[in-house]
Design a protein around this motif. Structure first.
Motif: not given
Length: 252
Positions: A176-184
């Protein structure tokens, strides 16, 4: 809607190279979904389009639109990019010479659809408009131009695929490279933007536009099926985890 000018410039710049690289895959046969060219015959997402009024959001060179027009649909292919529409127009001309069905091309943005309410029986895209426009703007527009009982069917990248993308290595991995929550909003080249939502945010946007969710298909390619767009490590990434989301909805 600030991304419209930059996205238009980007696709005008890359259209020729994109079509040169991907047209042989996209146009290989009718109704192939996504990065792994999974046949709609296996997924049963679109159904019979004969006699239907169909809008493709982000038609590119029109490979999908031409195929559905040849099946008897009345198709409008919409794209933001003049260069992409020019490629579609050239292919349309060749198709007419071979006796293929006709369809219309319109320049426009998924966030600002230039059509009257209730104009279509089916709005769809394979990536295209709903990957390159903010969903909270584009989905209500798609719902608006659908008639009662009309369907919105679209394929986008899975948020897990995006969260595992290693920017430095230019490939998707198991980390996992970036947060799941807050994807936009996802920054692309030259100020352009693509867009990604979580599962929950997609549900909120679709329900908020008054659409009923009929199915969520997670296309699973067979082992050793190549990804035509991205490198993945391991190569069977999408056979093990969802790389794409194919939403099937309708307007009550």
């Amino acid at each position: 809607m600030d991304s419209i000018p930059a996205n238009r410039r980007l696709w005008n710049q890359i259209s020729s190279a994109y079509q040169h690289e991907h047209d042989p895959q996209i146009g290989a046969m009718p109704r192939l979904w996504g990065m792994y060219s999974v046949p709609d015959a296996h997924l049963h997402a679109l159904g019979d389009v004969t006699g239907k009024r169909v809008l493709e959001l982000g038609c590119g060179a029109g490979q999908w639109s031409r195929a559905l027009a040849a099946e008897g649909a009345d198709v409008v292919g919409l794209d933001l990019s003049e260069a992409q529409l020019a490629a579609a127009g050239r292919a349309m001309g060749a198709g007419r010479a071979m006796g293929a069905s006709r369809y219309a091309l319109v320049q426009g943005a998924a966030e600002q659809l230039p059509f009257a309410a209730g104009s279509f029986d089916l709005v769809f895209c394979d990536f295209g408009g709903l990957s390159w426009a903010p969903a909270h703007l584009a989905v209500p527009q798609a719902a608006r131009v659908l008639g009662r009982g009309g369907r919105l069917v679209f394929n986008v990248a899975s948020p897990w695929f995006e969260a595992c993308y290693d920017e430095a290595a230019s490939r998707v991995t198991t980390t996992l490279r970036q947060d799941y929550f807050g994807l936009n909003t996802i920054a692309e080249d030259d100020g352009a933007s693509s867009y990604q939502l979580t599962y929950g945010d997609w549900v909120k946007v679709l329900r908020g536009a008054g659409l009923i969710i009929d199915d969520l298909i997670e296309p699973r390619p067979e082992l050793e099926t190549p990804n035509g767009y991205n490198e993945t490590d391991p190569p069977d990434w999408a056979h093990r985890w969802p790389a794409e989301l194919l939403w099937v909805t309708h307007k009550p």
